[in-house]
Design a protein around this motif. Sequence first.
Motif, short mmCIF file in Angstrom:
data_model
loop_
_atom_site.label_atom_id
_atom_site.label_comp_id
_atom_site.label_asym_id
_atom_site.label_seq_id
_atom_site.Cartn_x
_atom_site.Cartn_y
_atom_site.Cartn_z
N UNK A 10 -27.55 23.80 4.64
CA UNK A 10 -28.04 24.66 5.72
C UNK A 10 -28.88 23.84 6.70
N UNK A 11 -29.69 22.96 6.17
CA UNK A 11 -30.49 22.11 7.05
C UNK A 11 -29.60 21.23 7.92
N UNK A 51 -23.41 35.80 -5.93
CA UNK A 51 -24.71 36.28 -5.45
C UNK A 51 -25.80 35.23 -5.62
N UNK A 52 -25.73 34.44 -6.71
CA UNK A 52 -26.78 33.44 -6.90
C UNK A 52 -26.71 32.34 -5.85
N UNK A 53 -25.50 32.07 -5.32
CA UNK A 53 -25.37 31.10 -4.24
C UNK A 53 -26.02 31.64 -2.96
N UNK A 54 -25.85 32.94 -2.73
CA UNK A 54 -26.48 33.55 -1.56
C UNK A 54 -28.00 33.52 -1.71
N UNK A 106 -29.04 40.63 6.59
CA UNK A 106 -28.16 41.31 7.55
C UNK A 106 -26.72 40.96 7.19
N UNK A 107 -25.93 42.00 6.97
CA UNK A 107 -24.56 41.83 6.51
C UNK A 107 -23.58 42.04 7.66
N UNK A 108 -22.66 41.09 7.81
CA UNK A 108 -21.66 41.11 8.87
C UNK A 108 -20.28 41.19 8.24
N UNK A 109 -19.46 42.13 8.69
CA UNK A 109 -18.08 42.18 8.23
C UNK A 109 -17.23 41.43 9.24
N UNK A 154 -33.91 30.06 3.92
CA UNK A 154 -34.20 30.71 5.19
C UNK A 154 -33.06 31.47 5.83
N UNK A 155 -31.88 31.50 5.18
CA UNK A 155 -30.73 32.18 5.77
C UNK A 155 -30.80 33.69 5.51
N UNK A 156 -30.55 34.49 6.54
CA UNK A 156 -30.61 35.95 6.38
C UNK A 156 -29.32 36.65 6.79
#
Length: 234
Positions: free
Chosen positions: A8-9, A40-43, A76-79, A50-52
Amino acid sequence: MSSIADNINSVTQRIEKATLEKGRKPHSVRLLAVSKTRQADELREAVAAGQQDFGENYLQEALDKIANLQDIPELRWHFIGPIQSNKTAQIASAFCWVHGVERLKIARRLNDQRDTALPPLNICLQVNIDNEPSKSGCSLNELPALVAAIAELPQLTLRGLMAIPDPERGEVALRKSFRAMNNALIQLRQDQPGAGPLDTLSMGMSDDLELAIGEGSTWVRVGTAVFGPRQQKS
């Protein structure tokens, strides 16, 4: 092996570098972590970094993760992608963004099935910018009428456009497609200023995010560069 936080960085640095090199405002491009097939554990690792914002393509898989991660309300969930009519009610209830509306019928169903107690659902219209037979999306010619109709739906907020150009066509063609998307959004702002914020271009992925940012992207949808090679959905 790099951790998800390291990834992510690294992606964030790529986004910031491309944004500054093109003279755009800092933080004007956001990272959407595409988490389909991920656990889910990866998320949770990504959240700790810091990812939302997370993007999902498979509805039932997404609903399972949303339930698993309901202890983190700021997510925040995006389809992402095409939507079947029988999936609209759950998508309207569980997500705050949809990247991939291509038909008025689907937009109306999302609007009608969005609880009025919730904020309006943010949507991006998917454009088949390269006219590929295998891809979903409306044509550029269909956009104005679709935008005008969706502007009348109170439970939807039309944020902008989304596309997945053909990466096999090469850098020059990719850049041209991204630029055509940006031009289409600018034209919509001029012609239909009351249609919605029209502030969003959802385009660019792990391999081409710099090109997309150079042509105006505001959301880059990145999976592999965040989570590593994609796992096959069982």
